[in-house]
Design an enzyme around this catalytic site. Structure first.
Site, PDB file in Angstrom:
ATOM      1  N   ARG A 232      20.214  45.263  24.703  1.00  0.00           N
ATOM      2  CA  ARG A 232      20.011  44.867  23.365  1.00  0.00           C
ATOM      3  C   ARG A 232      20.243  43.520  23.333  1.00  0.00           C
ATOM      4  NH1 ARG A 232      17.673  49.095  22.598  1.00  0.00           N
ATOM      5  NH2 ARG A 232      17.625  50.378  20.987  1.00  0.00           N
ATOM      6  N   GLU A 260      15.981  38.879  16.985  1.00  0.00           N
ATOM      7  CA  GLU A 260      14.727  39.647  17.153  1.00  0.00           C
ATOM      8  C   GLU A 260      14.004  40.044  15.909  1.00  0.00           C
ATOM      9  OE1 GLU A 260      13.742  44.037  19.651  1.00  0.00           O
ATOM     10  OE2 GLU A 260      15.069  42.451  20.617  1.00  0.00           O
ATOM     11  N   HIS A 279      10.206  43.648  23.252  1.00  0.00           N
ATOM     12  CA  HIS A 279      10.885  44.914  23.167  1.00  0.00           C
ATOM     13  C   HIS A 279       9.766  46.044  23.410  1.00  0.00           C
ATOM     14  CE1 HIS A 279      14.379  46.820  21.058  1.00  0.00           C
ATOM     15  NE2 HIS A 279      14.119  47.484  22.209  1.00  0.00           N
TER      16      HIS A 279
END
Length: 315
Positions: A232, A260, A279
């Site tokens: 992450r 993000e 992602h």
């Protein structure tokens, strides 16, 4: 062991994020009643308010407000479609079990980590840019074969990364919070980082891992080393990483960022030595099928009175 208790022949009302998931769970048993609900539309009403299970949609949707949970007095299980549970852990009403879809994203995420490491080591991003510019730019880059690789995170995905890397004859070291057979402790990282050619991050988000890749961590990495983040974005101190990449001393491959989505104009868009994907590590066609299978298996456990699987935490 965690259970979700149903009375004999009691219908199992389930809130689902999509028609496909609804069809899959209703095919399990006539007792299952699927209700397609988007938490962004407000609290459930009617029979949907009888739900014992909520399956949130993936993609990092924010946790709904208290009014959503107040409308679900019988809720006993939140079943995720992802392995990451940091948005939900510790934030559910008392008595609600939280389970993830461990394994659903394992092959695809491990594949991305290996693909990104291989592409970055062999300079493929550079050659793609040169192709776009119509330039035949011969150059010698690094190799993944025989590289010294640290995989920080020795869980399901970390192990899959190791298996995939075995064909490259890498010198592999696993690192986790607690040392055990074949796994080094994160406390040993200062001594391990200077020897690593590639460092792959695949840790969960916890108080210990949030921001763990800071200026000190990056500074301990050898010149020219590659950082691969398949975990992450918040695991890495973005400012510290930008500072290192800007000097050209380190390289990185990121599938996740903090913030993000990455906003326009952010330094990560233009910093040298970075391979960036939005992602998509788990985004292959088979992932949805694996996630749906995990949900169906979990609901079968509920109907049969068996313990829940992949319990993250109980609150």
């Amino acid at each position: 062991m965690a259970h979700l208790h149903l009375e004999p022949d009691e219908p199992l009302h389930v809130l689902v994020p999509s028609r496909a998931i609804g069809t899959a769970v209703e095919a399990l048993s006539p007792r299952v009643r699927a209700h397609r609900v988007d938490a962004a539309d407000g609290p459930p009403t009617g029979d949907a308010a009888l739900a014992r299970v909520w399956i949130p949609r993936g993609g990092g949707a924010p946790l709904p407000g208290d009014d959503f949970f107040r409308a679900l007095p019988r809720l006993g299980l939140v079943q995720l479609l992802t392995a990451g549970a940091e948005s939900f852990a510790g934030r559910l009403p008392e008595g609600v079990h939280l389970c993830n879809a461990r394994g659903a994203h394992t092959p695809s995420t491990a594949e991305w980590a290996v693909a990104a490491a291989l592409a970055a080591q062999r300079g493929l991003p550079f050659f793609v840019r040169e192709q776009d510019a119509g330039r035949w730019s011969f150059g010698t880059h690094r190799s993944l074969v025989g590289a010294r690789v640290l995989v920080v995170g020795a869980g399901d995905i970390g192990r899959a990364i190791g298996r995939m890397l075995s064909g490259f004859d890498v010198h592999l070291t696993y690192v986790a919070r607690t040392a055990r057979d074949g796994v080094r402790s994160t406390a040993e990282l200062p001594g391990l980082l200077p020897d690593a050619d590639v460092v792959i991050l695949i840790v969960p988000v916890t108080d210990e891992t949030r921001g763990m890749v800071d200026a000190g961590f990056l500074g301990a990495m050898q010149d020219g080393a590659l950082l691969v983040n398949a975990a992450r974005g918040v695991v890495v101190d973005t400012d510290a990483l930008v500072a290192e990449l800007a000097t050209g001393r380190l390289r990185a491959a990121l599938d996740v960022t903090d913030p993000e989505p990455l906003p326009a104009g952010h330094p990560l868009w233009s910093v040298p030595g970075l391979l960036l994907t939005p992602h998509v590590g788990g985004a292959v066609p088979a992932t949805n099928a694996r996630a749906a299978a995990a949900v169906v298996d979990q609901l079968a456990r509920v109907l049969e009175g068996r313990p829940l699987e992949n319990v993250v935490a109980d609150y």
